[in-house]
Design a protein around this motif. Structure first.
Motif, short mmCIF file in Angstrom:
data_model
loop_
_atom_site.label_atom_id
_atom_site.label_comp_id
_atom_site.label_asym_id
_atom_site.label_seq_id
_atom_site.Cartn_x
_atom_site.Cartn_y
_atom_site.Cartn_z
N GLU A 10 34.07 69.83 60.23
CA GLU A 10 32.93 69.04 59.74
C GLU A 10 32.37 69.64 58.45
N ALA A 11 32.30 70.98 58.41
CA ALA A 11 31.81 71.64 57.20
C ALA A 11 32.73 71.38 56.02
N ARG A 12 34.06 71.43 56.28
CA ARG A 12 35.01 71.15 55.20
C ARG A 12 34.89 69.70 54.73
N THR A 13 34.70 68.79 55.67
CA THR A 13 34.55 67.38 55.30
C THR A 13 33.29 67.17 54.48
N ALA A 14 32.18 67.80 54.92
CA ALA A 14 30.92 67.68 54.19
C ALA A 14 31.06 68.28 52.79
N GLU A 15 31.77 69.39 52.67
CA GLU A 15 31.97 70.03 51.37
C GLU A 15 32.78 69.13 50.44
N ALA A 16 33.82 68.48 51.01
CA ALA A 16 34.64 67.58 50.20
C ALA A 16 33.84 66.37 49.74
N ASN A 22 29.29 65.04 43.62
CA ASN A 22 28.97 65.74 42.39
C ASN A 22 29.82 65.25 41.23
N THR A 23 31.10 64.99 41.51
CA THR A 23 31.98 64.48 40.47
C THR A 23 31.51 63.12 39.97
N LYS A 24 31.15 62.25 40.93
CA LYS A 24 30.66 60.93 40.54
C LYS A 24 29.35 61.04 39.76
N LEU A 25 28.47 61.97 40.22
CA LEU A 25 27.18 62.14 39.54
C LEU A 25 27.38 62.66 38.12
N ASN A 26 28.27 63.66 37.96
CA ASN A 26 28.54 64.19 36.62
C ASN A 26 29.14 63.12 35.71
#
Length: 260
Positions: A10-16, A22-26
């Motif tokens: 779940e943590a890895r999924t949330a990180e991805a 972040n990529t979309k925001l940038n």
């Protein structure tokens, strides 16, 4: 172990998902920044073209008014002479407006070479150029520094602030004091007058384009001087502030980088 594995996944999924967000925001920020830069370029280009291209017909109008004055001024009735004088004054005002519009479109760009500037000598030259009326007192801190910068934008800012303090003063024996001090790695300049002051409700308005607090028939001006000041100062990552109350004079502060 199974629970730890689930939490790890779940943590890895949330990180991805966070990385994707972040990529979309940038990307969105980059797109908006590019759009804003394009809009600013178009605005500056429009201001330049408008101010440049409108000067030709304005000069033609000025020439026609001059020829009328030369050929027929002696036989014109008083009312027509008054109208002709108003026409010529409006031509001068329009010419000043176009020049200020052109200045605004160029404001914020680096102009000239980086060099050692004696701020005391620079300010004294501005005062001599502005030629304040007899009896008007302008004082300058003896500690005004020498520093490395591009001088033309700084001169434009100081000339507008000092010129405004003279032009909008309500007495012929006014006093303006100019100072400069180093503050947090920057230079902070101050232009203080003992004129009529500016009511707090107008403190933001005066930095907008084409804004004047007095009718243009009373004080000539395009209402662009402080807008130019604000644009130049902020383009140098500086700050501009005003302290003033009606009837108690006005003090403008602005910061400037010590080296370009």
């Amino acid at each position: 172990a199974l629970e730890n594995t689930r939490l790890y996944q779940e943590a890895r999924t949330a990180e991805a998902e966070l990385k994707t967000l972040n990529t979309k925001l940038n990307q969105l920020v980059a797109e908006r920044t590019a759009e804003l830069e394009r809009s600013n370029r178009e605005l500056n280009q429009f201001a330049y073209i408008a101010s440049h291209d409108l000067k030709a017909p304005l000069r033609a109008i000025a020439n026609l008014a001059g020829w009328i004055q030369e050929d027929a001024f002696a036989i014109l009735p008083a009312s027509s002479k008054e109208h002709l004088a108003k026409l010529q004054n409006r031509i001068k005002r329009m010419e000043a407006l176009l020049n200020d519009l052109l200045t605004y479109s160029r404001a914020g760009r680096v102009e000239g070479d980086v060099k050692l500037v004696d701020s005391s000598a620079l300010i004294k030259g501005i005062i001599e150029f502005l030629a304040p009326p007899p009896g008007f007192i302008i004082t300058l801190d003896a500690t005004a520094p020498k520093f490395v910068t591009v001088s033309v934008p700084l001169e434009t800012v100081l000339r507008n602030l000092i010129g405004n303090a003279i032009k909008h003063h309500n007495r012929p024996d006014g006093h303006i004091h100019i100072g400069a001090q180093e503050k947090a790695g920057l230079l902070e300049f101050m232009v203080r007058d003992d004129g009529p002051g500016i009511a707090p409700q107008y403190h933001d308005r005066i930095f907008e384009l084409f804004q004047t607090l007095r009718p243009r028939d009373q004080v000539e001006g395009s209402g662009m001087g402080l807008a130019v000041v604000k644009k130049i100062v902020e383009s140098r990552n500086g700050t501009l502030r005003l302290e003033s109350e009606e009837g108690k004079g006005a003090t403008f502060w602005f910061t400037w980088p010590i080296s370009a």
